[in-house]
Design a protein around this motif. Structure first.
Motif, PDB file in Angstrom:
ATOM      1  N   LEU A  85       0.828  -1.201   0.000  1.00 32.71           N
ATOM      2  CA  LEU A  85       0.000   0.000   0.000  1.00 32.71           C
ATOM      3  C   LEU A  85       0.864   1.254   0.000  1.00 32.71           C
ATOM      4  O   LEU A  85       1.953   1.268   0.576  1.00 32.71           O
ATOM      5  CB  LEU A  85      -0.899   0.015   1.240  1.00 32.71           C
ATOM      6  CG  LEU A  85      -1.928  -1.101   1.364  1.00 32.71           C
ATOM      7  CD1 LEU A  85      -2.706  -0.959   2.664  1.00 32.71           C
ATOM      8  CD2 LEU A  85      -2.872  -1.113   0.182  1.00 32.71           C
ATOM      9  N   GLN A  89      -2.747   5.111   1.376  1.00 31.56           N
ATOM     10  CA  GLN A  89      -3.598   3.938   1.573  1.00 31.56           C
ATOM     11  C   GLN A  89      -3.372   3.335   2.961  1.00 31.56           C
ATOM     12  O   GLN A  89      -4.331   2.961   3.639  1.00 31.56           O
ATOM     13  CB  GLN A  89      -3.317   2.897   0.492  1.00 31.56           C
ATOM     14  CG  GLN A  89      -3.786   3.318  -0.879  1.00 31.56           C
ATOM     15  CD  GLN A  89      -3.276   2.397  -1.972  1.00 31.56           C
ATOM     16  OE1 GLN A  89      -2.087   2.090  -2.039  1.00 31.56           O
ATOM     17  NE2 GLN A  89      -4.176   1.955  -2.846  1.00 31.56           N
ATOM     18  N   SER A  90      -2.129   3.260   3.387  1.00 31.67           N
ATOM     19  CA  SER A  90      -1.824   2.728   4.718  1.00 31.67           C
ATOM     20  C   SER A  90      -2.430   3.598   5.811  1.00 31.67           C
ATOM     21  O   SER A  90      -2.944   3.083   6.810  1.00 31.67           O
ATOM     22  CB  SER A  90      -0.310   2.626   4.924  1.00 31.67           C
ATOM     23  OG  SER A  90       0.237   1.671   4.060  1.00 31.67           O
ATOM     24  N   PHE A  92      -5.115   5.480   5.540  1.00 32.38           N
ATOM     25  CA  PHE A  92      -6.556   5.243   5.545  1.00 32.38           C
ATOM     26  C   PHE A  92      -6.873   3.968   6.322  1.00 32.38           C
ATOM     27  O   PHE A  92      -7.828   3.923   7.097  1.00 32.38           O
ATOM     28  CB  PHE A  92      -7.096   5.134   4.118  1.00 32.38           C
ATOM     29  CG  PHE A  92      -7.597   6.430   3.546  1.00 32.38           C
ATOM     30  CD1 PHE A  92      -8.946   6.629   3.329  1.00 32.38           C
ATOM     31  CD2 PHE A  92      -6.720   7.454   3.226  1.00 32.38           C
ATOM     32  CE1 PHE A  92      -9.419   7.824   2.801  1.00 32.38           C
ATOM     33  CE2 PHE A  92      -7.174   8.646   2.693  1.00 32.38           C
ATOM     34  CZ  PHE A  92      -8.533   8.845   2.479  1.00 32.38           C
ATOM     35  N   GLN A  93      -6.060   2.943   6.125  1.00 33.59           N
ATOM     36  CA  GLN A  93      -6.278   1.689   6.837  1.00 33.59           C
ATOM     37  C   GLN A  93      -6.027   1.867   8.334  1.00 33.59           C
ATOM     38  O   GLN A  93      -6.849   1.471   9.162  1.00 33.59           O
ATOM     39  CB  GLN A  93      -5.348   0.615   6.267  1.00 33.59           C
ATOM     40  CG  GLN A  93      -5.520  -0.745   6.902  1.00 33.59           C
ATOM     41  CD  GLN A  93      -4.576  -1.768   6.282  1.00 33.59           C
ATOM     42  OE1 GLN A  93      -3.447  -1.461   5.914  1.00 33.59           O
ATOM     43  NE2 GLN A  93      -5.049  -2.988   6.156  1.00 33.59           N
ATOM     44  N   GLU A  94      -4.913   2.472   8.679  1.00 37.32           N
ATOM     45  CA  GLU A  94      -4.536   2.622  10.089  1.00 37.32           C
ATOM     46  C   GLU A  94      -5.490   3.520  10.866  1.00 37.32           C
ATOM     47  O   GLU A  94      -5.771   3.266  12.039  1.00 37.32           O
ATOM     48  CB  GLU A  94      -3.121   3.196  10.186  1.00 37.32           C
ATOM     49  CG  GLU A  94      -2.625   3.355  11.611  1.00 37.32           C
ATOM     50  CD  GLU A  94      -1.218   3.911  11.679  1.00 37.32           C
ATOM     51  OE1 GLU A  94      -0.852   4.387  12.771  1.00 37.32           O
ATOM     52  OE2 GLU A  94      -0.491   3.881  10.672  1.00 37.32           O
ATOM     53  N   HIS A  96      -8.690   4.223  10.074  1.00 37.55           N
ATOM     54  CA  HIS A  96     -10.097   3.886   9.806  1.00 37.55           C
ATOM     55  C   HIS A  96     -10.780   4.945   8.948  1.00 37.55           C
ATOM     56  O   HIS A  96     -11.894   5.378   9.239  1.00 37.55           O
ATOM     57  CB  HIS A  96     -10.852   3.650  11.117  1.00 37.55           C
ATOM     58  CG  HIS A  96     -10.156   2.693  12.026  1.00 37.55           C
ATOM     59  ND1 HIS A  96     -10.103   1.344  11.767  1.00 37.55           N
ATOM     60  CD2 HIS A  96      -9.421   2.896  13.156  1.00 37.55           C
ATOM     61  CE1 HIS A  96      -9.395   0.762  12.713  1.00 37.55           C
ATOM     62  NE2 HIS A  96      -8.965   1.667  13.554  1.00 37.55           N
ATOM     63  N   GLY A 101     -16.128   1.608   1.862  1.00 42.50           N
ATOM     64  CA  GLY A 101     -15.032   1.613   0.901  1.00 42.50           C
ATOM     65  C   GLY A 101     -15.381   2.140  -0.473  1.00 42.50           C
ATOM     66  O   GLY A 101     -14.495   2.289  -1.311  1.00 42.50           O
ATOM     67  N   THR A 104     -13.600   5.396  -1.156  1.00 42.72           N
ATOM     68  CA  THR A 104     -12.179   5.384  -0.808  1.00 42.72           C
ATOM     69  C   THR A 104     -11.239   5.602  -1.994  1.00 42.72           C
ATOM     70  O   THR A 104     -10.310   6.411  -1.880  1.00 42.72           O
ATOM     71  CB  THR A 104     -11.817   4.093  -0.046  1.00 42.72           C
ATOM     72  OG1 THR A 104     -12.691   3.984   1.087  1.00 42.72           O
ATOM     73  CG2 THR A 104     -10.378   4.109   0.419  1.00 42.72           C
ATOM     74  N   ALA A 146      -6.662  10.570   8.492  1.00 40.14           N
ATOM     75  CA  ALA A 146      -5.777   9.715   7.696  1.00 40.14           C
ATOM     76  C   ALA A 146      -4.920  10.542   6.743  1.00 40.14           C
ATOM     77  O   ALA A 146      -3.718  10.284   6.594  1.00 40.14           O
ATOM     78  CB  ALA A 146      -6.607   8.694   6.913  1.00 40.14           C
TER      79      ALA A 146
END
Length: 161
Positions: A85, A89-90, A92-94, A96, A101, A104, A146
């Motif tokens: 990622l 992107q990371s 956004f994942q970390e 939340h 999605g 996204t 994020a």
């Protein structure tokens, strides 16, 4: 039919398209790059944002023939060559920054353009830049967090909502 040639995610692409074919349709249907979403078909939601020659463009508002000769980057082109990622992107994942999605990909592409133009945006600047993108799930708080985290800013003081 008109032949269009462009670079998409670093690869040369040549296709014959009808004059009224939208860029988003060519990406999704012809090239099978389905990460670029169609949410509204009226340029209101931002789910279809891609980069055209380095600028964020809503792909539902651009004809494929207008992209002839352009350099296009979609959400599929954001990951590293090894599939890892991107920083955004990371983040956004970390943090939340997504729920269902659907928005996204457009949010990530818009965020990438923002951070290119403004590497350390304020919260107000991030919110302003995202005005053309709609999220019906998150309320934007974690998306903003994020993006700020992806810029390298300390977001520990920003409470999760």
């Amino acid at each position: 039919m008109t032949k269009v040639e462009m670079t998409v995610n670093g690869k040369q692409v040549s296709r014959d398209v009808e004059g009224q074919t939208l860029l988003v349709s060519m990406l999704r249907e012809d090239l099978r790059l389905t990460g670029t979403h169609v949410g509204c078909d009226t340029s209101q939601c931002g789910a279809c944002v891609v980069h055209v020659n380095g600028k964020s463009v809503k792909a539902c508002t651009m004809f494929a023939i207008e992209a002839d000769g352009a350099d296009i980057k979609t959400i599929e082109g954001m990951a590293g060559s090894d599939g890892s990622l991107s920083v955004i992107q990371s983040a956004f994942q970390e943090h939340h920054g997504l729920q269902c999605g659907f928005c996204t990909p457009g949010m990530v592409m818009t965020a990438a353009n923002l951070l290119k133009d403004n590497p350390k945006p304020t919260e107000a600047e991030v919110r302003h830049y995202l005005q053309g993108n709609i999220c019906r799930c998150t309320g934007y708080h974690n998306i903003v967090k994020a993006i700020m985290a992806a810029s390298g800013q300390d977001v520990s003081a920003i409470a999760a909502e």
